[in-house]
Design a protein around this motif. Structure first.
Motif, mmCIF file in Angstrom:
data_model
loop_
_atom_site.group_PDB
_atom_site.id
_atom_site.type_symbol
_atom_site.label_atom_id
_atom_site.label_comp_id
_atom_site.label_asym_id
_atom_site.label_seq_id
_atom_site.Cartn_x
_atom_site.Cartn_y
_atom_site.Cartn_z
ATOM 1 N N UNK A 184 -10.358 6.698 -5.760
ATOM 2 C CA UNK A 184 -10.212 6.426 -4.070
ATOM 3 C C UNK A 184 -9.317 6.186 -3.475
ATOM 4 N N UNK A 185 -8.402 5.005 -4.440
ATOM 5 C CA UNK A 185 -7.247 5.035 -4.065
ATOM 6 C C UNK A 185 -6.212 6.061 -3.192
ATOM 7 N N UNK A 186 -6.465 6.914 -4.552
ATOM 8 C CA UNK A 186 -5.095 7.536 -4.152
ATOM 9 C C UNK A 186 -5.592 8.577 -2.897
ATOM 10 N N UNK A 187 -7.312 8.746 -3.705
ATOM 11 C CA UNK A 187 -7.749 10.469 -1.731
ATOM 12 C C UNK A 187 -6.827 9.349 -0.853
ATOM 13 N N UNK A 188 -6.508 8.483 -0.477
ATOM 14 C CA UNK A 188 -6.528 7.429 1.013
ATOM 15 C C UNK A 188 -4.609 7.704 0.827
ATOM 16 N N UNK A 189 -4.044 8.097 0.054
ATOM 17 C CA UNK A 189 -2.727 7.748 -0.372
ATOM 18 C C UNK A 189 -2.292 6.144 -0.485
ATOM 19 N N UNK A 190 -3.021 5.270 -1.183
ATOM 20 C CA UNK A 190 -2.360 3.869 -1.793
ATOM 21 C C UNK A 190 -2.526 3.694 -3.049
ATOM 22 N N UNK A 191 -1.265 4.584 -3.597
ATOM 23 C CA UNK A 191 -0.876 3.994 -4.419
ATOM 24 C C UNK A 191 -0.671 2.783 -5.702
ATOM 25 N N UNK A 192 -0.271 2.253 -4.827
ATOM 26 C CA UNK A 192 0.458 0.612 -4.701
ATOM 27 C C UNK A 192 -1.283 -0.184 -4.907
ATOM 28 N N UNK A 193 -2.564 0.430 -4.533
ATOM 29 C CA UNK A 193 -3.440 -0.548 -4.736
ATOM 30 C C UNK A 193 -4.210 0.649 -5.860
ATOM 31 N N UNK A 194 -4.041 1.732 -6.369
ATOM 32 C CA UNK A 194 -4.152 1.842 -7.544
ATOM 33 C C UNK A 194 -4.111 1.288 -7.737
ATOM 34 N N UNK A 229 4.752 2.082 -4.164
ATOM 35 C CA UNK A 229 6.168 1.970 -3.009
ATOM 36 C C UNK A 229 5.297 1.124 -1.502
ATOM 37 N N UNK A 230 6.096 0.662 -0.755
ATOM 38 C CA UNK A 230 5.767 0.754 0.434
ATOM 39 C C UNK A 230 6.139 -0.965 0.831
ATOM 40 N N UNK A 231 5.679 -0.629 2.221
ATOM 41 C CA UNK A 231 6.495 -2.291 3.013
ATOM 42 C C UNK A 231 5.443 -3.409 3.057
ATOM 43 N N UNK A 232 5.349 -5.035 3.951
ATOM 44 C CA UNK A 232 4.202 -5.289 3.965
ATOM 45 C C UNK A 232 3.464 -5.275 4.408
ATOM 46 N N UNK A 233 3.841 -3.891 5.135
ATOM 47 C CA UNK A 233 2.415 -3.579 5.490
ATOM 48 C C UNK A 233 0.814 -2.872 4.558
ATOM 49 N N UNK A 234 1.839 -2.874 3.664
ATOM 50 C CA UNK A 234 1.386 -2.215 2.201
ATOM 51 C C UNK A 234 0.381 -2.661 1.466
ATOM 52 N N UNK A 235 1.144 -4.373 1.881
ATOM 53 C CA UNK A 235 0.746 -5.249 0.950
ATOM 54 C C UNK A 235 -0.640 -5.381 0.301
ATOM 55 N N UNK A 236 -1.444 -5.189 -0.669
ATOM 56 C CA UNK A 236 -2.682 -5.778 -1.363
ATOM 57 C C UNK A 236 -3.256 -6.967 -1.630
ATOM 58 N N UNK A 252 -9.634 -16.968 -10.596
ATOM 59 C CA UNK A 252 -8.061 -17.340 -11.020
ATOM 60 C C UNK A 252 -6.954 -16.311 -10.976
ATOM 61 N N UNK A 253 -7.895 -14.936 -11.394
ATOM 62 C CA UNK A 253 -6.574 -14.058 -12.004
ATOM 63 C C UNK A 253 -6.646 -13.112 -10.418
ATOM 64 N N UNK A 254 -6.857 -12.714 -10.353
ATOM 65 C CA UNK A 254 -7.035 -11.592 -8.687
ATOM 66 C C UNK A 254 -5.943 -12.121 -7.532
ATOM 67 N N UNK A 255 -6.000 -13.251 -7.432
ATOM 68 C CA UNK A 255 -4.526 -13.614 -6.357
ATOM 69 C C UNK A 255 -3.704 -13.520 -7.064
ATOM 70 N N UNK A 256 -3.065 -14.104 -8.660
ATOM 71 C CA UNK A 256 -2.085 -13.641 -9.211
ATOM 72 C C UNK A 256 -1.840 -12.992 -9.379
ATOM 73 N N UNK A 257 -3.106 -11.755 -10.131
ATOM 74 C CA UNK A 257 -2.429 -10.029 -10.169
ATOM 75 C C UNK A 257 -2.342 -9.697 -8.612
ATOM 76 N N UNK A 258 -2.773 -9.702 -7.655
ATOM 77 C CA UNK A 258 -2.192 -8.977 -6.498
ATOM 78 C C UNK A 258 -0.906 -9.334 -5.831
ATOM 79 N N UNK A 259 -0.773 -10.174 -6.097
ATOM 80 C CA UNK A 259 0.819 -11.278 -6.167
ATOM 81 C C UNK A 259 1.779 -11.108 -6.962
#
Length: 247
Positions: free
Chosen positions: A86-96, A2-9, A197-204
């Motif tokens: 680390x992502x979960x400790x920072x409360x960033x589930x989308x990043x995880x 969850x999260x808005x644009x501010x939490x985009x990976x 090549x793969x990472x930007x697509x994965x993030x999107x």
């Protein structure tokens, strides 16, 4: 997720630049794949680089072995688990989710490409592109992307920061693979470009999926408001009881 644009990976300021990098990297992977398809010998560049780094002795060989371990199944799981924690400790589930997805898609892409290209080393060992190099590069790119987003880096600085992190990680693992004789230098370059090549697509994909889920959740709350809301001003509690007339 969850999260808005501010939490985009994938920070909005980096989308265009990294999209262009991804397209260029995919082209390099394709060209090298065609060039070395079904090959089993080092190219001219590979031979020169191998002559320089082959036979590395202590302590550099020990460092190469440790670096190589990070791309092995056990080492890779430990690295991903550490970053996800680390992502979960920072409360960033989308990043995880991004870390797991990005690592999986990168390794999966190299695994699928190897039999398609058919390049081998030391007999029948498929070598192009290097999965070890792609994995460590992917981890560095993901961590730097998340850091760039949290720090609010601009397009130029953020892009340079992310690419520099990926270059350092890719060069370290690429050196280790060549020094240990596990890959040709061009295999490691192909692995580095695969991650780019793969990472930007994965993030999107992660951002798009997360935003859609968030929008559906918000729409559902508006359509089905929770019960137990206070009685609107100007109405009595008896107005809501069936069969009761207002006096």
């Amino acid at each position: 997720m969850t999260g808005g644009p501010e939490s985009a990976v994938l920070p909005p300021s980096l989308r265009v630049a990294l999209g262009l990098v991804a397209a260029l990297a995919a082209l390099v992977v394709l060209v090298f794949g065609i060039t070395y398809a079904d090959d089993s010998e080092p190219g001219a560049v590979d031979a020169r680089i191998w002559a320089v780094v082959d036979g590395t002795g202590p302590p550099w060989r020990h460092l190469a072995v440790v670096t190589d371990f990070l791309g092995e199944p056990v080492g890779a799981v430990l690295v991903v688990a550490a970053v996800v924690t680390g992502c979960l400790l920072l409360r960033q589930p989308r990043a995880a989710v991004f870390v797991v997805t990005g690592a999986g898609l990168t390794v999966g892409t190299t695994t699928l490409l190897k039999p398609v290209v058919g390049r081998t080393i030391h007999g029948d060992n498929l070598s192009y592109p290097s999965g070890h190099t792609a994995f460590l590069t992917a981890v560095a790119l993901m961590v730097s992307l998340l850091a760039a987003g949290r720090l609010g880096l601009g397009r130029a600085v953020g892009t340079a920061f992310v690419l520099a992190a990926g270059l350092v990680a890719g060069a370290a693992m690429g050196w280790a693979q060549v020094a240990l004789g596990s890959h040709y230098a061009t295999d490691t370059l192909g692995g580095w470009c695969t991650a780019l090549a793969v990472l930007p697509v994965s993030a999107w994909l992660v951002d798009r999926t997360a935003d859609r889920l968030a929008d559906r959740t918000t729409a559902g709350r508006r359509t089905n408001p929770p019960t137990g809301e206070p009685t609107p001003v100007g109405r009595s509690a008896t107005d809501t009881v069936p069969g009761r007339r207002r006096l």
